[in-house]
Design a protein around this motif. Structure first.
Motif, PDB file in Angstrom:
ATOM      1  N   GLN A  13       0.822  -1.207   0.000  1.00  0.00           N
ATOM      2  CA  GLN A  13       0.000   0.000   0.000  1.00  0.00           C
ATOM      3  C   GLN A  13       0.861   1.264   0.000  1.00  0.00           C
ATOM      4  N   VAL A  14       1.945   1.242   0.771  1.00  0.00           N
ATOM      5  CA  VAL A  14       2.840   2.406   0.832  1.00  0.00           C
ATOM      6  C   VAL A  14       3.467   2.671  -0.531  1.00  0.00           C
ATOM      7  N   GLY A  15       3.916   1.613  -1.193  1.00  0.00           N
ATOM      8  CA  GLY A  15       4.533   1.778  -2.510  1.00  0.00           C
ATOM      9  C   GLY A  15       3.570   2.370  -3.523  1.00  0.00           C
ATOM     10  N   MET A  16       2.327   1.893  -3.538  1.00  0.00           N
ATOM     11  CA  MET A  16       1.346   2.425  -4.489  1.00  0.00           C
ATOM     12  C   MET A  16       1.048   3.890  -4.199  1.00  0.00           C
ATOM     13  N   ALA A  17       0.890   4.235  -2.916  1.00  0.00           N
ATOM     14  CA  ALA A  17       0.570   5.614  -2.554  1.00  0.00           C
ATOM     15  C   ALA A  17       1.712   6.565  -2.921  1.00  0.00           C
ATOM     16  N   ILE A  18       2.939   6.144  -2.622  1.00  0.00           N
ATOM     17  CA  ILE A  18       4.092   6.987  -2.942  1.00  0.00           C
ATOM     18  C   ILE A  18       4.214   7.179  -4.455  1.00  0.00           C
ATOM     19  N   GLY A  19       4.019   6.108  -5.202  1.00  0.00           N
ATOM     20  CA  GLY A  19       4.145   6.200  -6.651  1.00  0.00           C
ATOM     21  C   GLY A  19       3.159   7.173  -7.254  1.00  0.00           C
ATOM     22  N   VAL A  20       1.885   7.058  -6.870  1.00  0.00           N
ATOM     23  CA  VAL A  20       0.869   7.955  -7.418  1.00  0.00           C
ATOM     24  C   VAL A  20       1.169   9.403  -7.052  1.00  0.00           C
ATOM     25  N   ALA A  21       1.529   9.637  -5.785  1.00  0.00           N
ATOM     26  CA  ALA A  21       1.773  11.011  -5.332  1.00  0.00           C
ATOM     27  C   ALA A  21       2.979  11.633  -6.033  1.00  0.00           C
ATOM     28  N   VAL A  22       4.084  10.896  -6.065  1.00  0.00           N
ATOM     29  CA  VAL A  22       5.319  11.452  -6.622  1.00  0.00           C
ATOM     30  C   VAL A  22       5.220  11.626  -8.131  1.00  0.00           C
ATOM     31  N   LEU A  23       4.768  10.604  -8.828  1.00  0.00           N
ATOM     32  CA  LEU A  23       4.744  10.674 -10.286  1.00  0.00           C
ATOM     33  C   LEU A  23       3.712  11.674 -10.790  1.00  0.00           C
ATOM     34  N   SER A  24       2.571  11.761 -10.116  1.00  0.00           N
ATOM     35  CA  SER A  24       1.563  12.752 -10.512  1.00  0.00           C
ATOM     36  C   SER A  24       2.089  14.171 -10.298  1.00  0.00           C
ATOM     37  N   THR A  25       2.795  14.362  -9.187  1.00  0.00           N
ATOM     38  CA  THR A  25       3.362  15.684  -8.913  1.00  0.00           C
ATOM     39  C   THR A  25       4.412  16.060  -9.955  1.00  0.00           C
ATOM     40  N   LEU A  26       5.267  15.119 -10.311  1.00  0.00           N
ATOM     41  CA  LEU A  26       6.289  15.385 -11.326  1.00  0.00           C
ATOM     42  C   LEU A  26       5.655  15.729 -12.667  1.00  0.00           C
ATOM     43  N   ALA A  27       4.610  14.964 -13.037  1.00  0.00           N
ATOM     44  CA  ALA A  27       3.944  15.216 -14.314  1.00  0.00           C
ATOM     45  C   ALA A  27       3.306  16.600 -14.336  1.00  0.00           C
ATOM     46  N   ALA A  28       2.627  16.954 -13.250  1.00  0.00           N
ATOM     47  CA  ALA A  28       1.966  18.260 -13.192  1.00  0.00           C
ATOM     48  C   ALA A  28       2.979  19.401 -13.223  1.00  0.00           C
ATOM     49  N   SER A  29       4.086  19.233 -12.495  1.00  0.00           N
ATOM     50  CA  SER A  29       5.104  20.280 -12.464  1.00  0.00           C
ATOM     51  C   SER A  29       5.732  20.486 -13.836  1.00  0.00           C
ATOM     52  N   ARG A  30       6.058  19.389 -14.489  1.00  0.00           N
ATOM     53  CA  ARG A  30       6.653  19.474 -15.827  1.00  0.00           C
ATOM     54  C   ARG A  30       5.681  20.084 -16.828  1.00  0.00           C
ATOM     55  N   THR A  31       4.419  19.708 -16.735  1.00  0.00           N
ATOM     56  CA  THR A  31       3.406  20.268 -17.630  1.00  0.00           C
ATOM     57  C   THR A  31       3.288  21.774 -17.449  1.00  0.00           C
ATOM     58  N   GLY A  32       3.311  22.223 -16.198  1.00  0.00           N
ATOM     59  CA  GLY A  32       3.218  23.654 -15.934  1.00  0.00           C
ATOM     60  C   GLY A  32       4.370  24.435 -16.543  1.00  0.00           C
ATOM     61  N   ARG A  33       5.585  23.877 -16.439  1.00  0.00           N
ATOM     62  CA  ARG A  33       6.748  24.566 -17.005  1.00  0.00           C
ATOM     63  C   ARG A  33       6.653  24.647 -18.529  1.00  0.00           C
ATOM     64  N   LEU A  34       6.190  23.560 -19.146  1.00  0.00           N
ATOM     65  CA  LEU A  34       6.081  23.557 -20.606  1.00  0.00           C
ATOM     66  C   LEU A  34       4.998  24.518 -21.091  1.00  0.00           C
ATOM     67  N   LEU A  35       3.919  24.632 -20.339  1.00  0.00           N
ATOM     68  CA  LEU A  35       2.878  25.599 -20.697  1.00  0.00           C
ATOM     69  C   LEU A  35       3.415  27.023 -20.598  1.00  0.00           C
ATOM     70  N   THR A  36       4.221  27.261 -19.566  1.00  0.00           N
ATOM     71  CA  THR A  36       4.829  28.583 -19.398  1.00  0.00           C
ATOM     72  C   THR A  36       5.765  28.909 -20.557  1.00  0.00           C
ATOM     73  N   ASP A  37       6.404  27.867 -21.105  1.00  0.00           N
ATOM     74  CA  ASP A  37       7.318  28.064 -22.235  1.00  0.00           C
ATOM     75  C   ASP A  37       6.582  28.246 -23.562  1.00  0.00           C
ATOM     76  N   GLY A  38       5.263  28.146 -23.537  1.00  0.00           N
ATOM     77  CA  GLY A  38       4.491  28.420 -24.736  1.00  0.00           C
ATOM     78  C   GLY A  38       4.042  27.205 -25.519  1.00  0.00           C
ATOM     79  N   GLN A  39       4.251  25.996 -24.993  1.00  0.00           N
ATOM     80  CA  GLN A  39       3.814  24.815 -25.718  1.00  0.00           C
ATOM     81  C   GLN A  39       2.301  24.649 -25.593  1.00  0.00           C
ATOM     82  N   SER A  40       1.725  23.909 -26.536  1.00  0.00           N
ATOM     83  CA  SER A  40       0.290  23.662 -26.500  1.00  0.00           C
ATOM     84  C   SER A  40      -0.061  22.772 -25.308  1.00  0.00           C
ATOM     85  N   ALA A  41      -1.334  22.752 -24.958  1.00  0.00           N
ATOM     86  CA  ALA A  41      -1.765  21.956 -23.804  1.00  0.00           C
ATOM     87  C   ALA A  41      -1.457  20.475 -24.013  1.00  0.00           C
TER      88      ALA A  41
END
Length: 241
Positions: A168-196
């Motif tokens: 259970q700990v492994g699944m929770a950590i994976g979802v939290a960390v990977l989702s956060t990384l994806a969202a952070s990277r997406t935000g930076r790319l949007l700021t750089d002018g890329q399409s959604a």
């Protein structure tokens, strides 16, 4: 905060007269290695279900029904391999070899996802991933076998509880960390002018690359720490008078 609580729990268990989790169980290489491998593997594997579903809906425009049907081969493959193939493969090649094979398949699946395009075709880009992810059906049964093999009979319940907890700990950590990384990277790319769509795809690619790295780490633990379970000693034949 979580790390501080974990450290406090370990310190308390080391000094308690009747500990909830006797730390002696962690002296077994297979118990410790199987639980660590499980945390790493599930951190990388479980987030696949969420991130791929989000990619299909947010980037490719799939409906919820289409997403479920697209992911059906992965679910069927994991179930079929787990129920009908895992035990046979483990019996022939051993749980450790079976685990390593399953992790290699999962790493292959995540590696393919790190190159997923904005306009992906299901047959060419996603179906191979769905087929490779069925390697998860080899991983969990093999981990359970290895984790329980290192525990004494009197510690079987403790080992099982620890195994379920780290799952259970492994699944929770994976979802939290990977989702956060994806969202952070997406935000930076949007700021750089890329399409959604391009920004979202870039975020998911980073998450999949991190997932592959977690699975590689799990593979390294499996190779270096885990050992083949000892065969049970044959029962002595009764003495005939």
């Amino acid at each position: 905060m979580s790390l501080a609580l974990l450290a406090g729990f370990v310190a308390r268990q080391a000094t308690a007269a009747n500990p909830l989790m006797p730390l002696r169980i962690l002296r077994s290489r297979n118990v410790t290695g199987a639980n660590l491998t499980q945390m790493l593997a599930l951190s990388g594997m479980f987030a696949f279900q969420i991130l791929v579903a989000l990619y299909m809906q947010n980037v490719l425009g799939y409906t919820a029904l289409e997403t479920g049907l697209a992911m059906l081969p992965a679910a069927v493959g994991i179930g079929a391999v787990s129920l009908f193939g895992s035990a046979r493969v483990s019996a022939r090649f051993g749980a450790r070899t079976t685990l390593i094979a399953g992790l290699v398949l999962l790493i292959g699946a995540m590696s393919l996802l790190t190159r997923i395009p904005v306009q992906a075709g299901y047959v060419t880009d996603l179906l191979p991933v769905m087929l490779l992810i069925s390697g998860g059906g080899l991983v969990l049964p093999a981990l359970a076998t290895l984790g329980m093999s290192g525990a004494r009979e009197s510690d079987a319940g403790l080992a099982s509880g620890l195994f379920n907890t780290t799952q259970q700990v492994g699944m929770a950590i994976g979802v939290a960390v990977l989702s956060t990384l994806a969202a952070s990277r997406t935000g930076r790319l949007l700021t750089d002018g890329q399409s959604a769509a391009a920004a979202l795809t870039g975020g998911y690619r980073l998450a999949f690359a991190t997932s592959a790295a977690l699975l590689v780490a799990g593979l390294l633990v499996a190779v270096t720490v885990l050992r083949r379970p000892r065969a049970a000693a044959p029962a002595a034949e009764p003495v005939r008078s």
